[in-house]
Design a protein around this motif. Structure first.
Motif, short mmCIF file in Angstrom:
data_model
loop_
_atom_site.label_atom_id
_atom_site.label_comp_id
_atom_site.label_asym_id
_atom_site.label_seq_id
_atom_site.Cartn_x
_atom_site.Cartn_y
_atom_site.Cartn_z
N SER A 31 52.64 26.48 30.89
CA SER A 31 53.52 26.99 31.60
C SER A 31 54.61 28.10 30.67
O SER A 31 55.19 29.14 30.38
N SER A 32 54.88 27.07 29.59
CA SER A 32 55.42 27.14 28.35
C SER A 32 54.77 28.30 27.52
O SER A 32 55.63 29.99 27.17
N ILE A 33 53.38 28.55 27.49
CA ILE A 33 52.03 30.52 27.34
C ILE A 33 53.20 31.28 27.61
O ILE A 33 52.88 32.10 27.02
N SER A 34 52.87 30.46 28.81
CA SER A 34 53.10 31.63 29.83
C SER A 34 54.60 31.98 29.78
O SER A 34 55.04 33.23 29.59
N ASP A 35 56.22 31.49 29.50
CA ASP A 35 56.50 31.95 29.12
C ASP A 35 56.97 32.29 27.80
O ASP A 35 57.42 33.42 28.47
#
Length: 157
Positions: A31-35
Motif C-alpha cells: 500500500s505504501s508503494i502504491s501510494d
C-alpha cells in the motif's frame, strides 16, 4: 504528480519489476508503494535508500537529482573526486572515521557542503551528488548500527 513518483514508475518499468516484487524485496508494504507510485505521498529517505538498493539504481535519481539511473555499485566511481575522498576516509583510523561521522550527523547538509568546499573546488552539481552519496552512506551506517544494536539486545536477552 511528483518527480519521485514519476522516477519510481520509470525505474520499476526499466527493471521489469512489479510493485509487489519491490515490496517483497524491501519489506515495504504494497500500500505504501502504491501510494508513492500514485503520487499520494513521497517516501522518506530511509525507504528511498531501500528502494534504490533493491532496484540497483542511484538514490539521487529517485530524489530528483540530475543524475543517471545507474546501478549503485557504479555510483562511487562516477567522479574521480569521490574515489579520492573514499580512499582518504579509508586511511583514517576507525576512531577518526567515527568522529567524522558524528560531526556530519549534527548538521549533515551544511557540514557536508563545507567538507566538499575544503576538499576541492568543484562545480555545484558534483557537490550535490557528493552530498547525496554522503547521505546514502550515512543511512547505510545507521541501518548497520540499528542491526548491531538489535543483535546485542537479542544476545543479552
Amino acid at each position: 504528480m511528483n518527480i519521485f513518483s514519476e522516477r519510481l514508475k520509470i525505474a520499476l518499468s526499466e527493471k521489469n519489476m512489479k510493485a509487489s516484487e519491490l515490496s517483497e524485496l524491501t519489506g515495504i508494504s504494497k500500500s505504501s508503494i502504491s501510494d508513492w507510485i500514485n503520487g499520494r505521498y513521497e517516501a522518506k529517505q530511509d525507504k528511498i535508500f531501500l528502494i534504490a538498493k533493491a532496484l540497483k539504481i542511484n538514490e539521487g535519481y529517485l530524489l530528483g537529482l540530475d543524475v543517471p539511473m545507474t546501478e549503485v555499485e557504479n555510483t562511487p566511481n562516477s567522479h574521480p573526486y569521490i574515489e579520492e575522498t573514499i580512499k582518504a576516509i579509508k586511511q583514517l583510523t576507525l576512531y577518526q572515521q567515527e568522529q567524522l561521522l558524528k560531526l556530519t550527523r549534527y548538521n549533515l547538509d551544511d557540514i557536508s557542503l563545507e567538507i566538499l568546499e575544503i576538499l576541492s573546488n568543484t562545480d555545484e552539481n558534483f557537490k550535490k551528488d557528493m552530498l547525496v552519496y554522503t547521505k546514502f552512506k550515512y543511512l547505510e551506517y545507521e541501518k548497520l548500527e540499528e542491526e548491531k544494536n538489535a543483535d546485542s539486545r537479542n544476545t543479552a536477552g
